[in-house]
Design an enzyme around this catalytic site. Structure first.
Site, PDB file in Angstrom:
ATOM      1  CG  ASN A 109      -1.921  -1.175   1.153  1.00  0.00           C
ATOM      2  OD1 ASN A 109      -2.001  -1.862   0.134  1.00  0.00           O
ATOM      3  ND2 ASN A 109      -2.642  -1.413   2.237  1.00  0.00           N
ATOM      4  CG  HIS A 155     -21.601  36.961 -29.306  1.00  0.00           C
ATOM      5  ND1 HIS A 155     -22.386  36.449 -28.300  1.00  0.00           N
ATOM      6  CD2 HIS A 155     -21.163  38.171 -28.876  1.00  0.00           C
ATOM      7  CE1 HIS A 155     -22.447  37.323 -27.300  1.00  0.00           C
ATOM      8  NE2 HIS A 155     -21.701  38.369 -27.624  1.00  0.00           N
ATOM      9  CG  ASN A 284      -9.848  16.521 -44.612  1.00  0.00           C
ATOM     10  OD1 ASN A 284     -10.441  17.478 -45.109  1.00  0.00           O
ATOM     11  ND2 ASN A 284     -10.067  15.275 -44.968  1.00  0.00           N
ATOM     12  CD  GLU A 289     -11.109  17.437 -38.474  1.00  0.00           C
ATOM     13  OE1 GLU A 289     -11.995  16.567 -38.502  1.00  0.00           O
ATOM     14  OE2 GLU A 289     -10.515  17.842 -39.488  1.00  0.00           O
ATOM     15  CE1 TYR A 316      -4.377   0.350  -2.779  1.00  0.00           C
ATOM     16  CE2 TYR A 316      -5.263  -1.733  -1.964  1.00  0.00           C
ATOM     17  CZ  TYR A 316      -4.789  -0.953  -3.009  1.00  0.00           C
ATOM     18  OH  TYR A 316      -4.736  -1.463  -4.272  1.00  0.00           O
ATOM     19  CD  GLN A 321      -4.888  -3.485  -9.274  1.00  0.00           C
ATOM     20  OE1 GLN A 321      -4.094  -3.883  -8.433  1.00  0.00           O
ATOM     21  NE2 GLN A 321      -5.635  -4.318  -9.990  1.00  0.00           N
ATOM     22  CE  LYS A 324      -1.120   1.736  -9.546  1.00  0.00           C
ATOM     23  NZ  LYS A 324      -2.403   1.653  -8.801  1.00  0.00           N
TER      24      LYS A 324
END
Ligand code: ARG
Length: 457
Positions: A109, A155, A284, A289, A316, A321, A324
Site C-alpha cells: 500500500n 459570438h 483536412n 481535430e 487502502y 488500483q 492507473k
C-alpha cells in the site's frame, strides 16, 4: 504459491488472477518500483534492520533486474498480480532468502503510493518541458505577427480588429497558467509515503527522511492513513491535464475554422494535414481535430477518477488500483498531443492578406467611430447610436464607413472632420489600444519580450 499465500488453502481461480492483476498496465512503473526498493533496502541496512551485506546484495540484484527489464529479458507474470510483486518475486528467485528481507517494514500500500508519485512526478516534468516548447513556438509566431491585423470576434461575429500576435499570445497565457498549475500539483505530489505501512505505520525504526531525500522528495507524509489512501495528486493532475486539453481543443477549433475556405486565415503544412480517400481536393486538419477529439477521453478519466475515489473508506482499498489506467491514459494523451500540436503551429502558413481583409469587412471599426465622436464631445450612448445608424446605412448601400464621403458622414453628425479616416483605419484601431494587455504592436512587443524573459528565467 503467492507471496501472501500463507493463510490460504487453495490457490486463486484463474479468473480471479486475471481480474485482480494489474501488471499489464502498472508494469510501466518498474523503474520507480526498483528505485524505491533500492532506497528502502539501503535504509534498512543503514538502520541495522537487515544486515548491511544483505542490503547491498538486494540493491545490486535490483540493479541487474532493472537492466534485464530494459533489455527486454523479463516476462512479467499475471499471477504475480502487479509490478511490485513481480519485481519481488524475481528478486527472490535470484537471491533466495536475502530477497525475502526487502519487504521488511513496508506494505504494497505504501509501495504503490510511492511508485505512482514518482512515476507521475517524472511524467509531469516531461509535460512541463513540452509545454515550454509549445510556448516558445507561440512566442516565435507572435514575434512575426505583431502587425498582422485580423478580426477579433465575440459570438464568432466580427468585433474589433486585433493582431494575430495578440491572439496567439492569449494562448500563451493559458498555457502559462497550465504550467503553473502542473508545478503546483508537483509540489503536493512530491511527498514521500513510505513508512505508512499498510495503514498504521510500522514498528521498525525506519529512516523516512533518508528515503525521501534519496528519492528526491521534499518531505515525508505526516499521517499514515492519508499516506496510503491519498490520491488527490492523481486527481489534480487529471484536472490539470484536462485543462491543457481544453485549451488545445479551443485552439484546434480555431485552426479548423481558420483553415476552412470560408476563413482562409491559415494553411496547414502538407506534413501536418491529411487527404480524403474519395475527394481529391481535400486537405483536412486531422491533427487539430484529433486533439479536439481526444479531449473527451481526458475529461472522461477525470470524472472516472473522481468517481472511483468518492466512496472508499480509509485507508487502502483495491478500488484504488483503478487509478492507473485512467491517469496513464491522460498522461499519454497529453504527451502525444503537445509536440504534434507545436509542430503543426510552427509549420502553419499565415495568410496575412486574408486576415487583414477579414478585419476590413464587418465594421470592426464601428466602436472607434463612436469613440471619435465621444472625443469630439458627444456622450457615448449617443455616439453609439450614431455609429449604429451609419452601419445600417452602409449595409443597405453595400459599403463601409471608411468609404463614405465627408458629406455623407456629416449627414450623420456634424462632428466628423477630415481626420476621421485616419482615426478609424485598422492600424489606428489596433495601435490606439495600447494599454497593458491591449493589441497595439508596441504593447504586444513588450508583452512578448516579458514572456520570453520569464520562459528562459
Ligand atoms: N496493485 C495494487 C494497486 O495498484 C497495489 C497495492 C495492493 N495492495 C493490496 N493490499 N492488495 O493499488
Amino acid at each position: 504459491m503467492k507471496l501472501w499465500g500463507g493463510r490460504f488453502s487453495k490457490s486463486t481461480d484463474a479468473l480471479v488472477d486475471d481480474f485482480n492483476s494489474s501488471v499489464r498496465f502498472d508494469a510501466r512503473m518498474y523503474r520507480q518500483d526498483i528505485e524505491g526498493s533500492c532506497a528502502h533496502a539501503e535504509m534498512l541496512g543503514r538502520q541495522g534492520i537487515i544486515p548491511q551485506e544483505d542490503a547491498n546484495l538486494i540493491v545490486k540484484t535490483l540493479g541487474e533486474i532493472l537492466h534485464d527489464i530494459e533489455d527486454g529479458k523479463v516476462d512479467f507474470a499475471t499471477d504475480a498480480e502487479d509490478i511490485h510483486m513481480n519485481v519481488e518475486t524475481i528478486l527472490i528467485s535470484r537471491i533466495g532468502d536475502v530477497g525475502k528481507k526487502l519487504h521488511t517494514g513496508r506494505s504494497r500500500n505504501d509501495q504503490v503510493a510511492l511508485d505512482i508519485r514518482m512515476y507521475l512526478r517524472s511524467e509531469t516534468d516531461e509535460i512541463l518541458k513540452q509545454l515550454t516548447e509549445l510556448k516558445t513556438t507561440l512566442l516565435d509566431i507572435a514575434e512575426e505577427n505583431v502587425e498582422t491585423v485580423m478580426p477579433g470576434y465575440t459570438h464568432l461575429q466580427k468585433a474589433q480588429p486585433i493582431t494575430f500576435a495578440h491572439h496567439v499570445m492569449a494562448y500563451f497565457e493559458m498555457f502559462s497558467r497550465d504550467g503553473e498549475r502542473l508545478a503546483d500539483c508537483r509540489r503536493r505530489m512530491n511527498v514521500m509515503p513510505l513508512g505508512s505501512g499498510a495503514l498504521a505505520g510500522t514498528t521498525y525504526d525506519l529512516d523516512r527522511e533518508f528515503v525521501a531525500q534519496k528519492l528526491g522528495f521534499d518531505r515525508v507524509t505526516l499521517n499514515s492513513l492519508d499516506g496510503v489512501s491519498d490520491r488527490d495528486f492523481v486527481l489534480e493532475l487529471a484536472f490539470d491535464l484536462s485543462l491543457i486539453m481544453m485549451h488545445l481543443s479551443r485552439f484546434s477549433e480555431e485552426i479548423i475554422l481558420w483553415s476552412s475556405n470560408e476563413f482562409g486565415f491559415v494553411e496547414l503544412d502538407d506534413a501536418y494535414s491529411t487527404g480524403s480517400s474519395i475527394m481529391p481536393q481535400k486537405k483536412n486538419p486531422d491533427v487539430a481535430e484529433l486533439a479536439r477529439g481526444k479531449t473527451g477521453r481526458v475529461y472522461g478519466s477525470l470524472i472516472g477518477l473522481l468517481t472511483v475515489m468518492k466512496g472508499i473508506p480509509l485507508a487502502y482499498n483495491k478500488d484504488m488500483q483503478e487509478d492507473k489506467e485512467q491517469i496513464f491514459d491522460s498522461v499519454d494523451t497529453v504527451k502525444m498531443c503537445l509536440p504534434v500540436f507545436s509542430k503543426m503551429l510552427a509549420t502553419m502558413k499565415i495568410n496575412k492578406e486574408n486576415m487583414r481583409s477579414g478585419a476590413a469587412r464587418g465594421f470592426t471599426n464601428a466602436t472607434d467611430v463612436a469613440d471619435y465622436l465621444v472625443k469630439h464631445g458627444l456622450p457615448f450612448r449617443d455616439a453609439h447610436a450614431v455609429s449604429g445608424r451609419m452601419v445600417a446605412y452602409c449595409i443597405s448601400n453595400n459599403t463601409v464607413i471608411e468609404d463614405l464621403s465627408l458629406d455623407e458622414l456629416h449627414s450623420f453628425s456634424p462632428l466628423f472632420e477630415e481626420d476621421i479616416y485616419e482615426a478609424i483605419s485598422l492600424e489606428t484601431c489596433v495601435n490606439q489600444r495600447k494599454l497593458i494587455g491591449g493589441p497595439a504592436a508596441d504593447t504586444v512587443r513588450r508583452a512578448i519580450a516579458l514572456c520570453r524573459e520569464r520562459l528562459s528565467g
